[in-house]
Design a protein around this motif. Structure first.
Motif, PDB file in Angstrom:
ATOM      1  N   THR A 242     -43.699  62.467 -41.411  1.00 59.33           N
ATOM      2  CA  THR A 242     -45.090  63.045 -40.995  1.00 59.33           C
ATOM      3  C   THR A 242     -45.887  62.974 -42.052  1.00 59.33           C
ATOM      4  OG1 THR A 242     -44.086  65.298 -41.192  1.00 59.33           O
ATOM      5  CG2 THR A 242     -44.112  64.328 -39.204  1.00 59.33           C
ATOM      6  N   LYS A 243     -45.810  62.297 -43.152  1.00 54.76           N
ATOM      7  CA  LYS A 243     -46.473  62.397 -44.371  1.00 54.76           C
ATOM      8  C   LYS A 243     -46.441  61.006 -45.266  1.00 54.76           C
ATOM      9  CE  LYS A 243     -47.850  66.740 -45.067  1.00 54.76           C
ATOM     10  NZ  LYS A 243     -49.127  67.144 -45.112  1.00 54.76           N
ATOM     11  N   ASP A 267     -51.500  63.653 -45.104  1.00 59.20           N
ATOM     12  CA  ASP A 267     -51.332  63.643 -43.650  1.00 59.20           C
ATOM     13  C   ASP A 267     -51.535  62.276 -43.124  1.00 59.20           C
ATOM     14  OD1 ASP A 267     -50.952  66.459 -43.666  1.00 59.20           O
ATOM     15  OD2 ASP A 267     -52.840  67.028 -43.336  1.00 59.20           O
TER      16      ASP A 267
END
Length: 318
Positions: A242-243, A267
């Motif tokens: 997720t990064k 992000d």
């Protein structure tokens, strides 16, 4: 009584009041926009300050790269460890018995066997004699061996297994006085255009340990620094992460910042853009010890501009 015509002076007064109200309303809108902008800037500044505080606290913890004191690549069969010099894996002097036991590598599993009379804990709980150890490549947390102020865990890198040693009384950790940062720069909190690769491509990333990682690169971030157009390719450290993970070098490396480059997370893209906050650019583990297996920024991420934000060179690193 008839109403008659409106009084001209009263009509004039109404027009003046309406103009004043309009001017006041516009002023309020400007003030609100300014306050909102200032609030956003203040919030970003406070977030960067919190990041720095947390980063320094982490550097003082037992998870700090300054605690790392050894890295031993396991060979097939038994690998003895202890403080005596004829062990395969020699522990820091005075930290443990001369002979603690051995790690046994069989196929792709590691078992530890500890001699009678040596108190070794597994994951901070039970004292063990024998146990099979999960590495950091497993789906759960790696097992941690505790022996006095030493911590050991099995890591997998480049298809090979090793034992990583941390020493909570390591001199580098005890002598730590802080991190040097550049001044926080709002200009280097950059909104970048993100162009996805369809499908995502694979890129090879070299490491200081000599092996290569093949990682997924989902796209490219395009932005400008000091009026110069630049771009960086991120990777996903693990599938479905997720990064975005950025490894980069810039013109400050070697003199002002760590020569091997720096790292940065962001992000995932939103509406075709990401924010690259270089105020949170940080040094890799290799800037703090010689027992790490850091990834080297790929050539396409070697920028010909100066990124004067984030962590500066650690005073004891090269």
């Amino acid at each position: 009584m008839s109403i008659g015509k409106p009084n001209s002076s009263m009509n004039s007064l109404v027009r003046v009041d309406a103009g004043s109200l309009l001017h006041t309303f516009c002023s309020l809108i400007v003030c609100m926009v300014w306050a909102s902008s200032a609030s956003a800037a203040d919030k970003a500044f406070l977030e960067d300050m919190k990041y720095r505080k947390d980063r320094v606290a982490w550097m003082r913890s037992e998870r700090s790269p300054l605690a790392l004191a050894g890295l031993f690549w396991l060979k097939a069969g038994k690998n003895t460890f202890g403080t005596e010099q004829d062990n395969d894996f020699v522990l820091p002097s005075g930290s443990a018995p001369g002979r603690v036991g051995y790690f046994e590598l069989k196929e792709n599993s590691v078992r530890v066997d500890v001699g009678i009379g040596t108190l070794v804990k597994l994951n901070g709980q039970s004292i063990i004699r024998r146990a099979e150890l999960k590495s950091d490549a497993s789906s759960t947390q790696p097992d941690i061996l505790e022996l006095n102020h030493l911590r050991m865990k099995v890591i997998e890198r480049g298809g090979k297994l090793a034992v990583r040693l941390a020493d909570l009384k390591n001199q580098s950790l005890l002598a730590f006085r802080g991190i040097e940062f550049y001044d926080i720069s709002p200009e280097l909190r950059v909104k970048a255009k993100f162009l996805p690769y369809r499908p995502p491509k694979k890129i090879k990333v070299a490491t200081v340990a000599g092996y290569e990682d093949e990682l997924e690169c989902p796209g490219v971030a395009q932005f400008s620094v000091g009026g110069k157009a630049v771009q960086l390719e991120p990777v996903l450290e693990t599938p479905g992460d997720t990064k975005l993970f950025f490894m980069f070098k810039d013109s400050t490396n070697g003199n002002e910042t760590y020569g091997g480059g720096r790292y940065l997370y962001s992000d995932l893209p939103s509406e075709g853009h990401i924010t690259l906050n270089f105020n949170q650019a940080h040094n890799p583990y290799c800037a703090y010890n010689s027992f790490s297996t850091c990834q080297i920024p790929p050539l396409q991420n070697w920028l010909k501009v100066s990124i004067r934000a984030g962590e500066r060179k650690f005073r004891e690193s090269k």
